[in-house]
Design a protein around this motif. Structure first.
Motif, PDB file in Angstrom:
ATOM      1  N   UNK A   1      -8.854  -0.646  -4.154  1.00  0.00           N
ATOM      2  CA  UNK A   1      -7.881  -1.146  -3.322  1.00  0.00           C
ATOM      3  C   UNK A   1      -6.469  -1.056  -3.261  1.00  0.00           C
ATOM      4  N   UNK A   2      -5.814  -1.333  -4.498  1.00  0.00           N
ATOM      5  CA  UNK A   2      -4.384  -1.442  -4.238  1.00  0.00           C
ATOM      6  C   UNK A   2      -3.979  -0.132  -3.558  1.00  0.00           C
ATOM      7  N   UNK A   3      -4.514   1.555  -3.971  1.00  0.00           N
ATOM      8  CA  UNK A   3      -3.872   1.733  -3.243  1.00  0.00           C
ATOM      9  C   UNK A   3      -4.605   2.329  -1.550  1.00  0.00           C
ATOM     10  N   UNK A   4      -5.476   1.850  -1.737  1.00  0.00           N
ATOM     11  CA  UNK A   4      -5.531   1.642   0.184  1.00  0.00           C
ATOM     12  C   UNK A   4      -4.062   1.008   0.710  1.00  0.00           C
ATOM     13  N   UNK A   5      -3.761   0.084   0.168  1.00  0.00           N
ATOM     14  CA  UNK A   5      -2.496  -0.018   0.334  1.00  0.00           C
ATOM     15  C   UNK A   5      -1.417   0.237   0.352  1.00  0.00           C
ATOM     16  N   UNK A   6      -1.212   1.189  -0.130  1.00  0.00           N
ATOM     17  CA  UNK A   6      -0.250   2.271  -0.581  1.00  0.00           C
ATOM     18  C   UNK A   6      -0.508   3.330   0.305  1.00  0.00           C
ATOM     19  N   UNK A   7      -1.866   3.857   0.507  1.00  0.00           N
ATOM     20  CA  UNK A   7      -1.955   4.829   1.001  1.00  0.00           C
ATOM     21  C   UNK A   7      -1.651   4.044   2.926  1.00  0.00           C
ATOM     22  N   UNK A   8      -1.897   3.409   3.141  1.00  0.00           N
ATOM     23  CA  UNK A   8      -1.610   2.190   4.528  1.00  0.00           C
ATOM     24  C   UNK A   8      -0.040   3.115   5.068  1.00  0.00           C
ATOM     25  N   UNK A   9       1.063   3.633   4.157  1.00  0.00           N
ATOM     26  CA  UNK A   9       2.082   3.430   4.320  1.00  0.00           C
ATOM     27  C   UNK A   9       2.102   4.887   4.849  1.00  0.00           C
ATOM     28  N   UNK A  10       1.359   5.562   4.614  1.00  0.00           N
ATOM     29  CA  UNK A  10       1.819   7.051   4.940  1.00  0.00           C
ATOM     30  C   UNK A  10       0.611   7.668   5.950  1.00  0.00           C
ATOM     31  N   UNK A  11      -0.033   6.392   6.408  1.00  0.00           N
ATOM     32  CA  UNK A  11      -1.026   6.997   7.495  1.00  0.00           C
ATOM     33  C   UNK A  11      -0.642   7.208   8.564  1.00  0.00           C
ATOM     34  N   UNK A  12      -0.394   8.256   9.772  1.00  0.00           N
ATOM     35  CA  UNK A  12       0.525   8.210  10.454  1.00  0.00           C
ATOM     36  C   UNK A  12      -0.431   7.660  12.331  1.00  0.00           C
ATOM     37  N   UNK A  13      -1.469   7.639  12.224  1.00  0.00           N
ATOM     38  CA  UNK A  13      -2.804   7.898  12.508  1.00  0.00           C
ATOM     39  C   UNK A  13      -3.247   5.684  13.581  1.00  0.00           C
ATOM     40  N   UNK A  14      -4.004   5.467  13.411  1.00  0.00           N
ATOM     41  CA  UNK A  14      -4.138   4.516  14.250  1.00  0.00           C
ATOM     42  C   UNK A  14      -4.046   3.611  12.894  1.00  0.00           C
ATOM     43  N   UNK A  15      -4.379   3.294  11.496  1.00  0.00           N
ATOM     44  CA  UNK A  15      -4.543   2.612  10.725  1.00  0.00           C
ATOM     45  C   UNK A  15      -3.256   1.983  10.652  1.00  0.00           C
ATOM     46  N   UNK A  16      -3.466   0.135  10.567  1.00  0.00           N
ATOM     47  CA  UNK A  16      -2.388  -0.487  11.089  1.00  0.00           C
ATOM     48  C   UNK A  16      -2.224  -0.657   8.935  1.00  0.00           C
ATOM     49  N   UNK A  17      -1.090  -0.791   9.297  1.00  0.00           N
ATOM     50  CA  UNK A  17      -0.429  -0.753   7.223  1.00  0.00           C
ATOM     51  C   UNK A  17      -0.321  -2.000   6.569  1.00  0.00           C
ATOM     52  N   UNK A  18      -0.516  -2.152   5.615  1.00  0.00           N
ATOM     53  CA  UNK A  18      -0.729  -3.307   4.956  1.00  0.00           C
ATOM     54  C   UNK A  18       1.078  -3.952   4.814  1.00  0.00           C
ATOM     55  N   UNK A  19       0.952  -4.661   3.764  1.00  0.00           N
ATOM     56  CA  UNK A  19       1.699  -5.258   3.089  1.00  0.00           C
ATOM     57  C   UNK A  19       2.608  -4.218   2.660  1.00  0.00           C
ATOM     58  N   UNK A  20       4.058  -3.489   1.879  1.00  0.00           N
ATOM     59  CA  UNK A  20       4.632  -2.672   1.585  1.00  0.00           C
ATOM     60  C   UNK A  20       4.336  -3.374  -0.274  1.00  0.00           C
ATOM     61  N   UNK A  21       3.807  -2.777  -0.822  1.00  0.00           N
ATOM     62  CA  UNK A  21       4.311  -2.946  -2.450  1.00  0.00           C
ATOM     63  C   UNK A  21       5.638  -2.557  -2.879  1.00  0.00           C
ATOM     64  N   UNK A  22       6.387  -3.331  -3.616  1.00  0.00           N
ATOM     65  CA  UNK A  22       7.284  -3.078  -4.328  1.00  0.00           C
ATOM     66  C   UNK A  22       6.880  -2.515  -5.848  1.00  0.00           C
ATOM     67  N   UNK A  23       7.309  -1.649  -6.065  1.00  0.00           N
ATOM     68  CA  UNK A  23       7.740  -1.933  -8.181  1.00  0.00           C
ATOM     69  C   UNK A  23       9.214  -2.038  -8.951  1.00  0.00           C
ATOM     70  N   UNK A  24       8.642  -2.604  -9.529  1.00  0.00           N
ATOM     71  CA  UNK A  24       6.936  -3.087 -10.458  1.00  0.00           C
ATOM     72  C   UNK A  24       6.691  -4.142 -10.166  1.00  0.00           C
ATOM     73  N   UNK A  25       8.264  -5.442  -9.223  1.00  0.00           N
ATOM     74  CA  UNK A  25       7.757  -6.194  -8.413  1.00  0.00           C
ATOM     75  C   UNK A  25       7.332  -6.532  -7.368  1.00  0.00           C
TER      76      UNK A  25
END
Length: 467
Positions: A341-365
């Motif tokens: 599920x975490x990867x779905x949020x991360x992958x939403x940042x890389x989808x250039x289609x119609x998928x809405x992106x999730x809040x960006x994960x900063x690492x490590x905090x």
């Protein structure tokens, strides 16, 4: 004209609206590089070799002295002060009149009638208010954190922490003798590089270590001696990026909302605070939303400080805490987030289609406000708790959060849902970009999460664990 906090709050619909749309981002860790090597390596160091935390910049240090200093602390703290002596320290926790936590700091008993309190400003402002407005024979000196100083190049004192499996070997080499066998939160004086250094037996991620402090002008030779001695033992210096993520493994919630925004008895304090103080500039972020500011407050039991509450003295909040004491209490836990599920949020940042992106994960905090509050729900969608710190542990290979849950959901192994992102596309904080919320499966896990931390803290009542 500078307003007091009470007047400033009237500019908003309420304190929640003020804090959720505050323009402040997460607390910064100034004075040290973001990374010395890389944050994964630095996290690895505190579990596998040893690390040097330079804590000289980001915390406030208050010196409280005078014949009434201990009496003032006793009046404000939920802690017992029986048997508290010079060369001891404790986690000092004050509450509001309604029994909610204002904050916590580390209290050092330096000498007769002399105390140092180190941590975030809300607790120290509360002490200062009573020292200035009450009939107490005390003096106070506040050494502000670097970010709030006119002269950011120096402080009154440096403050280091050396910890990890090899910490004691490092200390033996730098001291030229076996380190003193101190009990946890006991202090002594050491000699490092010809300088007299105060030392507190301590640890931050469950590993053994010392907190070291002394006059600012002696910082460099002491630091250099530690770094040189540490080469043999794999010492890593920890930068600003990794620093705040250690709490995910140790289980300490570093950022409770100070319980000062409501209550008639707290009004004189709000009138003493200004619109430029921490309480006015703080920010709340996350998926948990309530119009009631009390829903953002924590009791001592929520934070695992129930063992600190002692009714052997009169203190502010005692009556309220006595009424709470025998109730069911929320419990502090770690939530291990489902990697898919975490990867779905991360992958939403890389989808250039119609998928809405999730809040960006900063690492490590992944914290993006001063006081993070994310909603935790059960299988019916009911809110059963809040997450109040989130990030990634490279040591554990997991995205973790620290959460406070209703007791019936706090058993390790319970499956819950963590809601990531703010509602309606997000608030106006500059750290928030337009996004949609994601639901992430979360497994209730022990706190502290790291096994070594659980073992180290097992016999220390209330210390970074659930009481």
């Amino acid at each position: 004209m500078v307003k007091n906090l009470e007047d400033y709050m009237k500019s908003f619909e309420g304190p929640v609206e003020m804090l959720r749309n505050s323009q402040a981002g997460p607390n910064a860790y100034p004075g040290v590089p973001a990374e010395f090597t890389n944050w994964r390596d630095e996290q690895w160091g505190w579990q596998n070799t040893c690390v040097l935390f330079d804590q000289s910049y980001h915390m406030v240090d208050m010196l409280l002295e005078g014949p009434d200093a201990l009496a003032l602390l006793t009046y404000l703290g939920i802690n017992s002060f029986k048997n508290f002596q010079v060369d001891r320290a404790k986690q000092f926790v004050p509450c509001s009149y309604d029994g909610y936590v204002i904050g916590d700091v580390i209290l050092f008993y330096l000498a007769e009638n002399s105390f140092s309190l180190v941590g975030r400003m809300p607790t120290l402002s509360w002490i200062q208010f009573h020292a200035e407005t009450g009939d107490w024979d005390v003096t106070i000196h506040v050494d502000q954190r670097t970010a709030a100083r006119k002269d950011p190049s120096r402080r009154d004192n440096y403050r280091f922490q050396v910890q990890g499996p090899n910490a004691m070997k490092l200390m033996e080499k730098v001291l030229g003798e076996t380190p003193p066998d101190l009990k946890f939160f006991h202090m002594c004086t050491m000699n490092i590089a010809g300088k007299s250094v105060r030392a507190l037996r301590h640890g931050m991620a469950g590993q053994p270590g010392f907190e070291l402090f002394g006059p600012w002008d002696e910082k460099e030779p002491v630091q250099n001696a530690i770094i040189e001695a540490g080469k043999e033992f794999g010492l890593r210096r920890v930068g600003g990026r990794a620093y705040s993520s250690n709490t995910l493994e140790s289980g300490w919630i570093p950022s409770p909302v100070p319980a000062v925004y409501s209550g008639d008895k707290m009004k004189p304090y709000r009138e003493w605070l200004t619109e430029n103080d921490y309480e006015a500039k703080a920010s709340i972020g996350g998926s948990f939303v309530s119009d009631t500011i009390e829903d953002y407050y924590f009791t001592p039991w929520d934070l695992g400080y129930g063992g600190f509450v002692k009714f052997d003295h009169d203190f502010i909040g005692r009556e309220a805490l006595e009424k709470m004491a025998n109730n069911k209490h929320r419990q502090k836990v770690t939530l291990a987030l489902h990697s898919d599920d975490v990867m779905k949020v991360i992958s939403s940042q890389l989808d250039s289609g119609e998928m809405e992106r999730g809040k960006f994960w900063e690492f490590p905090s992944a914290v993006y406000s001063m006081h993070p509050f994310d909603k935790v729900t059960n299988d019916k969608g009911e809110t059963v708790g809040v997450s109040t710190w989130v990030g990634y542990s490279s040591n554990e290979r997991k995205m973790l959060t620290l959460a406070v849950l209703d007791p019936e959901y706090a058993k390790p192994g319970t499956q819950l849902t963590f809601v990531w992102g703010e509602e309606n596309g997000g608030t106006t904080k500059p750290t928030v970009e337009p996004h949609k919320q994601f639901e992430i499966r979360a497994l209730v896990s022990p706190v502290p999460y790291a096994a070594v931390a659980r073992e180290q803290y097992a016999d220390i009542e209330g210390w970074r664990k659930n009481s």
